[in-house]
Structures are given as structure tokens and as C-alpha cells.
Design a protein around this motif. Sequence first.
Motif, short mmCIF file in Angstrom:
data_model
loop_
_atom_site.label_atom_id
_atom_site.label_comp_id
_atom_site.label_asym_id
_atom_site.label_seq_id
_atom_site.Cartn_x
_atom_site.Cartn_y
_atom_site.Cartn_z
N ASP A 41 8.99 26.77 -2.59
CA ASP A 41 9.47 25.62 -2.90
C ASP A 41 9.18 24.57 -1.70
N SER A 42 8.08 24.04 -2.23
CA SER A 42 7.65 22.88 -1.35
C SER A 42 8.19 21.65 -1.43
N GLY A 43 9.20 21.68 -2.24
CA GLY A 43 10.04 20.40 -2.14
C GLY A 43 11.17 20.49 -0.91
N ALA A 44 11.62 21.68 -0.82
CA ALA A 44 12.75 21.87 0.30
C ALA A 44 11.96 22.03 1.67
N ASN A 45 12.71 21.44 2.52
CA ASN A 45 12.15 21.57 3.88
C ASN A 45 12.38 23.04 4.52
N THR A 46 13.66 23.39 4.41
CA THR A 46 14.26 24.50 4.84
C THR A 46 14.38 25.91 3.97
N SER A 47 14.15 27.16 4.40
CA SER A 47 14.38 28.17 3.60
C SER A 47 15.92 28.50 3.57
N SER A 48 16.18 29.14 2.37
CA SER A 48 17.65 29.35 2.30
C SER A 48 17.52 30.89 1.79
N LEU A 49 18.72 31.41 2.34
CA LEU A 49 19.15 32.95 1.97
C LEU A 49 20.36 32.98 1.22
N HIS A 50 20.56 33.43 -0.04
CA HIS A 50 21.81 33.50 -0.79
C HIS A 50 22.67 34.53 0.08
N ALA A 51 23.74 34.29 0.35
CA ALA A 51 24.91 34.85 1.25
C ALA A 51 26.31 34.61 0.68
N VAL A 52 27.11 35.32 0.73
CA VAL A 52 28.45 35.53 0.23
C VAL A 52 29.62 35.81 1.45
N ASP A 53 30.79 35.67 1.52
CA ASP A 53 31.70 35.80 2.60
C ASP A 53 31.07 35.41 3.74
N ILE A 54 30.56 34.34 4.06
CA ILE A 54 30.07 33.79 5.27
C ILE A 54 31.17 33.43 6.18
N LYS A 55 31.30 34.06 7.29
CA LYS A 55 32.34 33.89 8.21
C LYS A 55 31.80 33.80 9.66
N PRO A 56 32.08 32.71 10.45
CA PRO A 56 31.61 32.75 11.84
C PRO A 56 32.50 33.41 12.95
N PHE A 57 32.16 33.77 13.97
CA PHE A 57 32.82 34.57 14.92
C PHE A 57 32.22 34.57 16.18
N ILE A 58 32.91 34.83 17.15
CA ILE A 58 32.41 34.98 18.48
C ILE A 58 32.24 36.36 19.06
N LYS A 59 31.12 36.67 19.59
CA LYS A 59 30.89 38.18 20.06
C LYS A 59 29.96 37.69 21.36
N ASP A 60 30.67 38.55 22.47
CA ASP A 60 30.08 38.21 23.76
C ASP A 60 29.86 36.74 24.27
N GLY A 61 30.68 35.79 23.72
CA GLY A 61 30.90 34.35 24.11
C GLY A 61 29.55 33.77 23.09
N ILE A 62 29.11 34.36 22.30
CA ILE A 62 27.97 33.73 21.65
C ILE A 62 28.49 33.75 20.07
N ALA A 63 28.13 32.08 19.44
CA ALA A 63 28.49 32.06 18.07
C ALA A 63 27.67 32.88 17.14
N TYR A 64 28.45 33.60 16.25
CA TYR A 64 27.78 34.54 15.48
C TYR A 64 28.08 34.14 13.90
N VAL A 65 27.39 34.70 12.88
CA VAL A 65 27.89 34.30 11.59
C VAL A 65 27.71 36.02 10.82
N SER A 66 28.84 36.30 10.35
CA SER A 66 28.64 37.51 9.26
C SER A 66 28.85 37.18 7.81
N PHE A 67 27.63 37.89 7.04
CA PHE A 67 27.84 37.41 5.72
C PHE A 67 27.20 39.10 4.97
N ARG A 68 27.11 38.75 3.51
CA ARG A 68 26.86 39.69 2.67
C ARG A 68 25.92 39.03 1.95
N ILE A 69 24.67 40.14 1.63
CA ILE A 69 23.46 39.75 0.64
C ILE A 69 23.78 40.53 -0.39
#
Length: 147
Positions: free
Chosen positions: A34-62
Motif C-alpha cells: 500500500d503505497s498510500g500508507a506511510n506505515t506498515s500495519s499488522l492484524h492483531a487482537v487482544d492487544i495489551k500493554p504490560f511492563i517487563k523488566d522495567g520496559i514497556a511491552y505489548v502482548s497480542f495474538r495474530i
Amino acid sequence: MNQKPSKKNPVEIGWCELVGLPEFGIENIHGKMDSGANTSSLHAVDIKPFIKDGIAYVSFRIPKSSSQPAFQCEAPILKQTKIKSSNGHEQLRYVIAIKIILAGRQWNGQMTLANRGSMAFPILIGRRSLRRGFVVNSAKKWVFGKV
């Protein structure tokens, strides 16, 4: 396979191609160029942020398909960004760093996570990735195979 995309040696691809995400164990997932979109995108569900060893992470399912279990994934969050869709709606999305394989070329890129369940393709490859050395031929599809 480890050849990096190059503007000096571009590869012609179709408007839809198989994409690999090796860090998540995904070899062939349908992607739309998609040359009309600047950024690439991935289909994900159950997107949930969390902290792991002091670093921000996100868990998700594809999701794979209705008959197969989804890929369970997690990745560090690079940032959050506002994305404006073609219909004008803005959405705040998580951005992750990810290895991408397309047309036998691999590179480190970025993707936003979004529920693309209503879309025909689970991955959208945007301009930032395409300008790394790809030429999209809109008259062709699945130039590098289809599963």
C-alpha cells in the motif's frame, strides 16, 4: 534470504505478496502493498500493554484461521502513534520493531498493531518499507508465490 532491500537494486513485486515475520514464527502471511500508507500495519487482537523488566511491552495474538490457533506474541513498544485511516478516523496504535521478509529480502522495520479483521489482508506494507528497494507492479500479484 538475508539480502537487504536496496534502492540501487530494486525488486519488482505484485500488489499482494507473501510476507514473513520470523521472530513470531510466521513464514507466509498474505500482505497487501500500500503505497498510500506511510506505515506498515499488522492484524492483531487482544492487544495489551504490560511492563517487563522495567520496559514497556505489548502482548497480542495474530489470528491464523478459524480452524487454527492464533500466534501468541509479545514485543517491546517503540512508541504510540496516531494513524488516520482513509475514511478520516484517527486511532492511537502501538508501534513495534520487527524483522520483515518480503520477496527474499529481510530487514528490520516497524509495524503498527491494529485489528484488521474486517480487511482482506492481515498485513499492510506501507511506503517506509516499500521505499527500501521495492517497485510495486499493480498489474501483478503473488509474484513470489502463494500458499
